[in-house]
Scaffold this motif. Structure first.
Motif, PDB file in Angstrom:
ATOM      1  N   ASN A   1      31.595  88.452 107.306  1.00  0.00           N
ATOM      2  CA  ASN A   1      31.487  89.895 107.100  1.00  0.00           C
ATOM      3  C   ASN A   1      32.019  90.555 105.679  1.00  0.00           C
ATOM      4  OD1 ASN A   1      34.063  88.952 107.845  1.00  0.00           O
ATOM      5  ND2 ASN A   1      34.792  90.955 108.628  1.00  0.00           N
ATOM      6  N   TYR A   2      31.687  89.455 104.562  1.00  0.00           N
ATOM      7  CA  TYR A   2      32.273  89.868 103.479  1.00  0.00           C
ATOM      8  C   TYR A   2      31.032  89.593 102.371  1.00  0.00           C
ATOM      9  CZ  TYR A   2      37.146  89.836 105.014  1.00  0.00           C
ATOM     10  OH  TYR A   2      38.249  90.201 105.556  1.00  0.00           O
TER      11      TYR A   2
ATOM     12  N   TYR B   1      30.715  88.723  98.450  1.00  0.00           N
ATOM     13  CA  TYR B   1      31.083  88.093  97.429  1.00  0.00           C
ATOM     14  C   TYR B   1      30.362  88.184  96.163  1.00  0.00           C
ATOM     15  CZ  TYR B   1      34.151  85.531 100.479  1.00  0.00           C
ATOM     16  OH  TYR B   1      35.252  85.108 101.613  1.00  0.00           O
TER      17      TYR B   1
ATOM     18  N   LYS C   1      35.598  90.596  96.406  1.00  0.00           N
ATOM     19  CA  LYS C   1      35.575  90.208  97.966  1.00  0.00           C
ATOM     20  C   LYS C   1      35.640  91.288  98.687  1.00  0.00           C
ATOM     21  CE  LYS C   1      37.565  87.431 101.475  1.00  0.00           C
ATOM     22  NZ  LYS C   1      38.403  86.454 101.923  1.00  0.00           N
TER      23      LYS C   1
ATOM     24  N   MET D   1      34.814  93.873 102.141  1.00  0.00           N
ATOM     25  CA  MET D   1      34.679  93.567 103.558  1.00  0.00           C
ATOM     26  C   MET D   1      33.491  94.528 103.848  1.00  0.00           C
ATOM     27  SD  MET D   1      37.135  93.829 106.909  1.00  0.00           S
ATOM     28  CE  MET D   1      37.446  95.361 106.903  1.00  0.00           C
ATOM     29  N   LEU D   2      32.196  94.192 104.303  1.00  0.00           N
ATOM     30  CA  LEU D   2      31.305  94.891 104.993  1.00  0.00           C
ATOM     31  C   LEU D   2      31.378  95.664 106.093  1.00  0.00           C
ATOM     32  CD1 LEU D   2      28.492  92.502 104.195  1.00  0.00           C
ATOM     33  CD2 LEU D   2      29.371  94.350 102.765  1.00  0.00           C
ATOM     34  N   SER D   3      32.365  95.050 107.267  1.00  0.00           N
ATOM     35  CA  SER D   3      32.639  95.565 108.519  1.00  0.00           C
ATOM     36  C   SER D   3      33.894  94.712 109.232  1.00  0.00           C
ATOM     37  CB  SER D   3      31.331  95.636 109.227  1.00  0.00           C
ATOM     38  OG  SER D   3      30.924  94.534 109.952  1.00  0.00           O
ATOM     39  N   ALA D   4      34.390  95.502 110.202  1.00  0.00           N
ATOM     40  CA  ALA D   4      35.331  94.415 111.070  1.00  0.00           C
ATOM     41  C   ALA D   4      34.444  93.670 111.890  1.00  0.00           C
ATOM     42  CB  ALA D   4      35.933  95.323 111.739  1.00  0.00           C
ATOM     43  N   LYS D   5      35.031  92.370 112.214  1.00  0.00           N
ATOM     44  CA  LYS D   5      34.321  91.636 113.149  1.00  0.00           C
ATOM     45  C   LYS D   5      34.264  92.188 114.526  1.00  0.00           C
ATOM     46  CE  LYS D   5      36.082  87.319 110.800  1.00  0.00           C
ATOM     47  NZ  LYS D   5      36.614  85.923 111.258  1.00  0.00           N
TER      48      LYS D   5
ATOM     49  N   ILE E   1      29.433  87.196 114.440  1.00  0.00           N
ATOM     50  CA  ILE E   1      29.277  87.482 112.737  1.00  0.00           C
ATOM     51  C   ILE E   1      28.078  88.247 112.685  1.00  0.00           C
ATOM     52  CG2 ILE E   1      29.297  86.956 110.622  1.00  0.00           C
ATOM     53  CD1 ILE E   1      32.179  87.240 111.800  1.00  0.00           C
TER      54      ILE E   1
END
Length: 554
Positions: free
Chosen positions: A353-354, A356, A367, A369-373, A379
């Motif tokens: 969910n990242y 890079y 890096k 974070m696109l969203s919380a798990k 994923i």
């Protein structure tokens, strides 16, 4: 207190009469029209003094706050002696304060209602605007369909005329050949009969070989084909026009599809494109430094470099366009890259969910974070693409949003589009429109950032579009993994080519990309890459294709 005498006009005798009386001599005399103008409102209010409801001869001097009623002094000591009583002036001040609060609330409510009225009026105007635009759009589409049908009619008539002219020429040639053969046969027969009846013995003996040859020629003359012309010589106009529907029977919701379908039938009658693939080279992206066999998830091409996400070996491979390994990028963590893209000199990759980012020397710079798990640890498989060479666009987020990040890692834009999830691949064409592979209904679509569908490429339900990219000519190339092929659609969404890759040595293609020279790179999950030169040739077609026909290139 002086009384006020109201009169609609002054009469001297009336005025003198009032002045002569001891009870009314000091009354003030005013005109009725001045009363109506409000000139004596204060004097009138002073005259209308309130009296106590219990003691009619007493004026109101107090206010019982317990009973919420005005009272006189006698009431204070009698019925309301244990109540909270205020003087009339104190009660008026308190009441005015409450009225001010009430007025403020009413004013606030009024403002809210005004805003509601404004919104309703705007919605009304917007609906009228949308209706006008929809009506104009439908009229425009219908006019276009009628024009296309008229062109189709002319094309069909011309087709029949050309085919008949060609067939008549063939018939005339057959007639001429028949007359020529008959003339030759008659001449041969007449010569033979003359020799039989009038020929001398020595002529018959010496001309035996000549007579024999002429008789053989007569027997060997081919028969003229006198079969009637078959109907299949002429084009079946009913079949050519079967795709044109009765417009009056169409529901309004299908007007857009009529435009698309008619364009498919009629466009193919007028102009088409011939696309050909030439295989230039094949190479393997498995290298000695790999610890496992490659498992490729995504590919991008930029700066004369092929970027591959090898999830099995936990790295991003940077390979020259000729197949030489230049460098490998990794994070040092449990890195399993999924989608990759390249923008300028920055490489973007999605892991878990990242997002890079790596600079031109292969150093990780961001890096994000696109969203919380989500619950359960699932994923999402994010889609990633170069956005107009300004940054990266990420799709398939859990909240259905798309995000655009600069190469500095700054969120530039965020917007939502309604997709037929899941979104398996995302690319951006030269106009900045999104090319999406949507498995929800097995369709590849071109959309603008407002969600308007510009092109629909409907693929068969037996396979799923793994990746799609638009070339510099506006044609859309879709990876057909299950059938080991690449399908090509024209800018209208018409399927015009199906190129099988197994004869080229590539099974189950996974992704594709184009370089700056227009070469197409096709990769499968095992890391084998085929490089093609794609040629596009514009052709004018005399005969319309039948609805649903497809050119197959093996």
């Amino acid at each position: 207190m002086k009384a006020i005498l109201i009169s609609s006009h002054y009469e001297s005798r009336c005025s003198d009469g009032h002045n002569a009386s001891s009870t009314t001599w000091n009354h003030k005399k005013v005109l009725l029209k001045d009363i109506r103008k409000g000139s004596y409102d204060k004097e009138l209010r002073n005259l209308l003094r309130l009296t106590c409801s219990q003691h009619k001869d007493k004026e109101i001097e107090y206010f019982c706050d317990t009973c919420h009623t005005p009272i006189c002094l006698a009431c204070v000591f009698l019925e309301h002696r244990e109540h909270i009583c205020l003087t009339a002036s104190e009660a008026v001040v308190a009441q005015k304060d409450r009225l001010v609060n009430y007025a403020a609330k009413v004013n606030e409510k009024l403002q809210h209602l005004e805003n509601e009225k404004k919104v309703v009026c705007e919605n009304f105007a917007r609906v009228n605007k949308h209706q006008t635009e929809a009506n104009a759009n439908i009229e425009k589409q219908i006019e276009g369909i009628i024009a296309q049908i008229e062109r189709h009619r002319q094309q069909a008539l011309q087709l029949v005329e050309d085919r008949i002219e060609e067939t008549l020429k063939q018939c005339n040639s057959q007639v001429e050949q028949a007359y020529l053969k008959i003339t030759l046969a008659k001449g041969c027969l007449e010569f033979c009969e003359t020799m039989i009846v009038h020929g001398k013995d020595e002529e018959v003996l010496y001309l035996e070989e000549t007579i024999t040859k002429r008789l053989q020629q007569l027997e060997e003359l081919p028969n003229v084909d006198l079969k009637p012309i078959a109907r299949d010589v002429f084009p079946d106009i009913n079949e050519q026009t079967c795709g044109i529907q009765d417009l009056e029977s169409l529901p309004s919701a299908q007007v857009d599809s009529v435009q698309t379908e008619s364009n498919f039938i009629l466009h193919s009658c007028l102009e088409t494109s011939k696309i050909s693939f030439k295989l230039l080279r094949i190479f393997d992206t498995g290298f000695d430094s790999d610890t496992q066999s490659p498992v490729i998830r995504s590919m991008a091409v930029g700066n004369n470099t092929i970027i591959l996400s090898d999830s099995a070996n936990g790295k991003i491979k940077c390979i020259s366009t000729s197949g030489t390994l230049k460098e490998c990028l990794t994070t040092g963590d449990d890195f399993s890259p999924f989608a990759v893209a390249v923008c300028k000199n920055v490489i973007g990759a999605v892991h878990a969910n990242y997002l890079y980012m790596f600079d031109q020397i292969g150093k990780g710079t961001h890096k994000l974070m696109l969203s919380a798990k989500p619950p359960g640890g699932t994923i999402f498989t994010f889609a990633l693409a170069n956005y107009r060479n300004e940054g990266f666009i990420v799709g398939n987020l859990p909240d259905n949003y798309f995000r655009v990040y600069s190469t500095d890692g700054i969120l530039q834009e965020r917007f939502s589009l309604h997709l037929q999830k899941p979104l398996t691949n995302l690319s951006v064409d030269k106009s900045g429109h999104l090319v999406t592979c949507e498995w929800g209904d097995s369709c590849v679509r071109v959309r603008d950032l407002h969600g308007t569908k510009l092109t629909n490429c409907q693929v068969p339900p037996t396979w799923k579009p793994f990746a799609a990219h638009e070339d510099r000519n506006g044609f859309i190339y879709v990876v057909n993994n299950s059938q080991h092929a690449v399908s090509v659609f024209d800018p209208d969404g018409t399927d015009i080519l199906h190129h099988a890759t197994i004869p080229d040595g590539l099974q189950k293609p996974l992704n594709l990309a184009f370089d700056d020279e227009g070469l197409m790179y096709l990769v499968n999950i095992f890391g084998y890459i085929n490089v093609y030169k794609v040629s596009v040739e514009r052709l004018t077609v005399n005969a319309p294709r039948e609805l649903g026909s497809t050119a197959w290139c093996q």
